[in-house]
Design a protein around this motif. Structure first.
Motif, PDB file in Angstrom:
ATOM      1  N   LEU A  29      -4.200 -12.460   1.973  1.00  3.54           N
ATOM      2  CA  LEU A  29      -3.489 -11.567   1.067  1.00  3.54           C
ATOM      3  C   LEU A  29      -4.417 -10.657   0.274  1.00  3.54           C
ATOM      4  CD1 LEU A  29      -0.710 -13.959  -0.230  1.00  3.54           C
ATOM      5  CD2 LEU A  29      -0.518 -12.150   1.510  1.00  3.54           C
ATOM      6  N   ALA A  30      -5.656 -11.083   0.032  1.00  2.00           N
ATOM      7  CA  ALA A  30      -6.609 -10.260  -0.710  1.00  2.00           C
ATOM      8  C   ALA A  30      -7.267  -9.216   0.187  1.00  2.00           C
ATOM      9  CB  ALA A  30      -7.668 -11.138  -1.370  1.00  2.00           C
ATOM     10  N   ASN A  31      -6.992  -9.249   1.469  1.00  2.87           N
ATOM     11  CA  ASN A  31      -7.520  -8.270   2.407  1.00  2.87           C
ATOM     12  C   ASN A  31      -6.817  -6.933   2.183  1.00  2.87           C
ATOM     13  OD1 ASN A  31      -6.965  -6.827   5.143  1.00  2.87           O
ATOM     14  ND2 ASN A  31      -8.844  -7.975   5.466  1.00  2.87           N
ATOM     15  N   LYS A  32      -7.590  -5.842   2.140  1.00  7.64           N
ATOM     16  CA  LYS A  32      -6.980  -4.537   1.829  1.00  7.64           C
ATOM     17  C   LYS A  32      -5.909  -4.144   2.835  1.00  7.64           C
ATOM     18  CE  LYS A  32     -10.450  -1.665   4.120  1.00  7.64           C
ATOM     19  NZ  LYS A  32     -11.517  -0.695   3.925  1.00  7.64           N
ATOM     20  N   TRP A  33      -6.130  -4.426   4.130  1.00  9.45           N
ATOM     21  CA  TRP A  33      -5.147  -4.006   5.130  1.00  9.45           C
ATOM     22  C   TRP A  33      -3.866  -4.821   5.007  1.00  9.45           C
ATOM     23  CZ3 TRP A  33      -6.270   0.561   6.048  1.00  9.45           C
ATOM     24  CH2 TRP A  33      -7.567   0.990   6.324  1.00  9.45           C
ATOM     25  N   SER A  34      -3.984  -6.092   4.666  1.00  2.01           N
ATOM     26  CA  SER A  34      -2.787  -6.908   4.446  1.00  2.01           C
ATOM     27  C   SER A  34      -1.996  -6.389   3.256  1.00  2.01           C
ATOM     28  CB  SER A  34      -3.155  -8.377   4.200  1.00  2.01           C
ATOM     29  OG  SER A  34      -3.739  -8.951   5.340  1.00  2.01           O
ATOM     30  N   ALA A  35      -2.695  -6.135   2.154  1.00  2.00           N
ATOM     31  CA  ALA A  35      -2.036  -5.650   0.941  1.00  2.00           C
ATOM     32  C   ALA A  35      -1.356  -4.307   1.187  1.00  2.00           C
ATOM     33  CB  ALA A  35      -3.045  -5.542  -0.198  1.00  2.00           C
ATOM     34  N   LEU A  36      -2.007  -3.441   1.953  1.00  2.00           N
ATOM     35  CA  LEU A  36      -1.425  -2.137   2.243  1.00  2.00           C
ATOM     36  C   LEU A  36      -0.270  -2.237   3.235  1.00  2.00           C
ATOM     37  CD1 LEU A  36      -4.696  -0.016   2.392  1.00  2.00           C
ATOM     38  CD2 LEU A  36      -2.967  -0.042   0.572  1.00  2.00           C
ATOM     39  N   ALA A  37      -0.394  -3.088   4.248  1.00  2.00           N
ATOM     40  CA  ALA A  37       0.683  -3.246   5.230  1.00  2.00           C
ATOM     41  C   ALA A  37       1.930  -3.819   4.561  1.00  2.00           C
ATOM     42  CB  ALA A  37       0.229  -4.151   6.378  1.00  2.00           C
ATOM     43  N   ILE A  38       1.749  -4.811   3.711  1.00  2.64           N
ATOM     44  CA  ILE A  38       2.891  -5.386   2.997  1.00  2.64           C
ATOM     45  C   ILE A  38       3.543  -4.311   2.136  1.00  2.64           C
ATOM     46  CG2 ILE A  38       3.521  -7.001   1.151  1.00  2.64           C
ATOM     47  CD1 ILE A  38       1.515  -8.987   2.491  1.00  2.64           C
ATOM     48  N   GLY A  44      11.041  -1.025   4.125  1.00  2.00           N
ATOM     49  CA  GLY A  44      11.916  -1.449   5.212  1.00  2.00           C
ATOM     50  C   GLY A  44      11.116  -1.665   6.477  1.00  2.00           C
ATOM     51  N   PRO A  45      11.798  -2.100   7.547  1.00  2.00           N
ATOM     52  CA  PRO A  45      11.107  -2.355   8.823  1.00  2.00           C
ATOM     53  C   PRO A  45      10.341  -1.126   9.301  1.00  2.00           C
ATOM     54  CG  PRO A  45      13.361  -3.167   8.905  1.00  2.00           C
ATOM     55  CD  PRO A  45      13.234  -2.369   7.641  1.00  2.00           C
ATOM     56  N   GLN A  46       9.176  -1.380   9.888  1.00  3.25           N
ATOM     57  CA  GLN A  46       8.310  -0.293  10.341  1.00  3.25           C
ATOM     58  C   GLN A  46       7.847  -0.550  11.772  1.00  3.25           C
ATOM     59  OE1 GLN A  46       7.232   2.375   8.220  1.00  3.25           O
ATOM     60  NE2 GLN A  46       8.778   1.558   6.821  1.00  3.25           N
ATOM     61  N   GLU A  72       1.922 -14.990  11.619  1.00  3.61           N
ATOM     62  CA  GLU A  72       1.615 -16.420  11.776  1.00  3.61           C
ATOM     63  C   GLU A  72       1.841 -17.196  10.488  1.00  3.61           C
ATOM     64  OE1 GLU A  72      -2.444 -16.574  13.095  1.00  3.61           O
ATOM     65  OE2 GLU A  72      -1.945 -15.756  15.077  1.00  3.61           O
ATOM     66  N   LYS A  73       1.559 -16.578   9.359  1.00  2.19           N
ATOM     67  CA  LYS A  73       1.702 -17.253   8.062  1.00  2.19           C
ATOM     68  C   LYS A  73       3.104 -17.108   7.476  1.00  2.19           C
ATOM     69  CE  LYS A  73      -2.423 -18.845   7.903  1.00  2.19           C
ATOM     70  NZ  LYS A  73      -2.605 -20.261   8.178  1.00  2.19           N
ATOM     71  N   GLY A  74       3.969 -16.359   8.151  1.00  2.81           N
ATOM     72  CA  GLY A  74       5.358 -16.265   7.709  1.00  2.81           C
ATOM     73  C   GLY A  74       5.662 -15.147   6.732  1.00  2.81           C
ATOM     74  N   PHE A  75       4.762 -14.182   6.576  1.00  6.83           N
ATOM     75  CA  PHE A  75       5.006 -13.063   5.672  1.00  6.83           C
ATOM     76  C   PHE A  75       5.745 -11.913   6.349  1.00  6.83           C
ATOM     77  CE2 PHE A  75       1.184 -15.095   3.848  1.00  6.83           C
ATOM     78  CZ  PHE A  75       1.660 -15.350   2.572  1.00  6.83           C
ATOM     79  N   LEU A  92       9.169  -7.439   6.419  1.00  7.33           N
ATOM     80  CA  LEU A  92       8.824  -8.533   5.519  1.00  7.33           C
ATOM     81  C   LEU A  92       9.883  -9.628   5.578  1.00  7.33           C
ATOM     82  CD1 LEU A  92       7.663  -6.599   2.326  1.00  7.33           C
ATOM     83  CD2 LEU A  92       6.226  -7.669   4.076  1.00  7.33           C
ATOM     84  N   THR A  93       9.435 -10.853   5.565  1.00  5.72           N
ATOM     85  CA  THR A  93      10.331 -12.005   5.424  1.00  5.72           C
ATOM     86  C   THR A  93      10.602 -12.195   3.929  1.00  5.72           C
ATOM     87  OG1 THR A  93       8.469 -13.517   5.195  1.00  5.72           O
ATOM     88  CG2 THR A  93       9.298 -13.135   7.455  1.00  5.72           C
TER      89      THR A  93
END
Length: 118
Positions: A29-38, A44-46, A72-75, A92-93
């Motif tokens: 979650l602290a990864n920049k790409w994860s934070a930006l993708a979320i 909405g769906p992308q 994999e982590k359910g996000f 997003l879940t």
């Protein structure tokens, strides 16, 4: 104790403990790409291409890896629609939506304070 990373005072996980599984989640979650993708999926769906355009500078390989880890982590949910070519959407879940708000606050804080940081 609930786990090997539960502290002596509390019956919950302790992210400061070396073997705590919290660290893997924090790393994701602290990864920049994860934070930006979320953040991009809050709208909405992308589709993959839309995410790649929104996350300027991310390579297809890194985006694929990031989305797989989030799934994999359910996000994130990945939905494949049978079409030619295949239509794949990422959304997003409930878990992903629950972490979107604190990540949005972090992104906003960074935008507001980046000029103050040496």
């Amino acid at each position: 104790m609930a786990t090997t990373c539960a502290s002596e005072r509390h019956d919950h996980h302790d992210v400061y403990a070396a073997q705590c599984p919290c660290r893997e989640v924090l790393d994701l979650l602290a990864n920049k790409w994860s934070a930006l993708a979320i953040g991009a999926m809050e709208e909405g769906p992308q589709r993959f291409g839309a995410l790649q355009r929104r996350l300027e500078g991310v390579s297809p390989k890194v985006l694929t890896s990031t989305l797989r880890r989030l799934e994999e982590k359910g996000f994130v949910d990945r939905t494949i629609y049978p079409a030619v070519p295949l239509h794949v959407e990422y959304a997003l879940t409930d878990l992903g939506r629950s972490v979107a708000q604190p990540l949005a606050q972090l992104r906003t804080w960074v935008e507001d304070h980046v000029d103050e940081i040496a």
